[in-house]
Design an enzyme around this catalytic site. Sequence first.
Site, PDB file in Angstrom:
ATOM      1  N   MET A  23       2.981  -1.495   6.375  1.00 41.63           N
ATOM      2  CA  MET A  23       2.398  -0.374   6.182  1.00 41.63           C
ATOM      3  C   MET A  23       3.156   0.577   5.225  1.00 41.63           C
ATOM      4  SD  MET A  23       0.284  -0.677   9.162  1.00 41.63           S
ATOM      5  CE  MET A  23      -0.303  -2.814   9.636  1.00 41.63           C
ATOM      6  N   HIS A  62       3.342 -10.152   4.975  1.00 41.89           N
ATOM      7  CA  HIS A  62       1.546  -9.004   4.678  1.00 41.89           C
ATOM      8  C   HIS A  62       2.374  -7.407   4.078  1.00 41.89           C
ATOM      9  CE1 HIS A  62      -1.957  -8.125   6.035  1.00 41.89           C
ATOM     10  NE2 HIS A  62      -2.338  -7.463   4.601  1.00 41.89           N
ATOM     11  N   MET A  72      -9.405 -10.351   5.431  1.00 42.90           N
ATOM     12  CA  MET A  72      -8.744  -9.746   7.085  1.00 42.90           C
ATOM     13  C   MET A  72      -9.955  -9.894   8.226  1.00 42.90           C
ATOM     14  SD  MET A  72      -5.813  -8.558   6.960  1.00 42.90           S
ATOM     15  CE  MET A  72      -5.729  -7.704   8.422  1.00 42.90           C
TER      16      MET A  72
HETATM   17 ZN    ZN Z   1      -1.222  -8.848   9.073  1.00 46.95          ZN
END
Ligand code: ZN
Length: 226
Positions: A42, A71, A142
């Site tokens: 992130m 991810h 998601m």
């Molecule tokens: Zn994830």
Amino acid sequence: MLGCMSTVELAPSILSADLTRLAEQVKEVEAAGAERIHVDIMDGRFVPNLTFGPIVVEAVRRSTKAVVEAHLMIVEPEKYIPDFAKAGADIIQVHQETCPHLHRTIQQIHELGKKACVVLNPATPLVTIEEILGDVDEVLIMTVNPGFGGQKFIESTLPKIARLRQMLDARGLRCDLEADGGIGPATAGAVVKAGAHVLVAGAAVYGAKPGVAAAIQAIRAAAQAV
Ligand code: ZN
């Protein structure tokens, strides 16, 4: 290596792990039968949180023989894809919402010898990936809004998973269908029933009171009871 529809694969997310013992926590889930390790990257821009970079993927890679998936919840992922490939990720997962030239980004991942996965946020419709379904190795739906671990599963993502399963089957595409967010023993069955066969689980694995191995067993039992 990447299973196809027949068996359920589990991908524990290290976002919820005890990072002072990263290697051990990775080995624990692998020993408990997890097929993949999921690393949530992130950037504080695409999602409101900061987590890991390629050096953590590299540390996970050195800790396991399981499939490692990165991810990427980051803007301009194309700038960093080579770094994550070099760090040893087997699957690179990019968001449709961050890739104006998604086909090119998928090609970039494949040229680096990695599996390419496209990820959709809960509000992003399936039609946005219809044209590249034949080019990806996996689609990740998601089931929460990305940014934090431990969120509540969004029920309306179930019919979306079912519609994607129909689209893939109708076109005869052997593409993995993964779900990420709020998945644990209480939700795994519904997710698999809808048509996903790869499940990310973070808090439900690493935050479980009975321990990591029991948690993995419970999620797999729920997933396979469908
Ligand atoms: Zn994830």
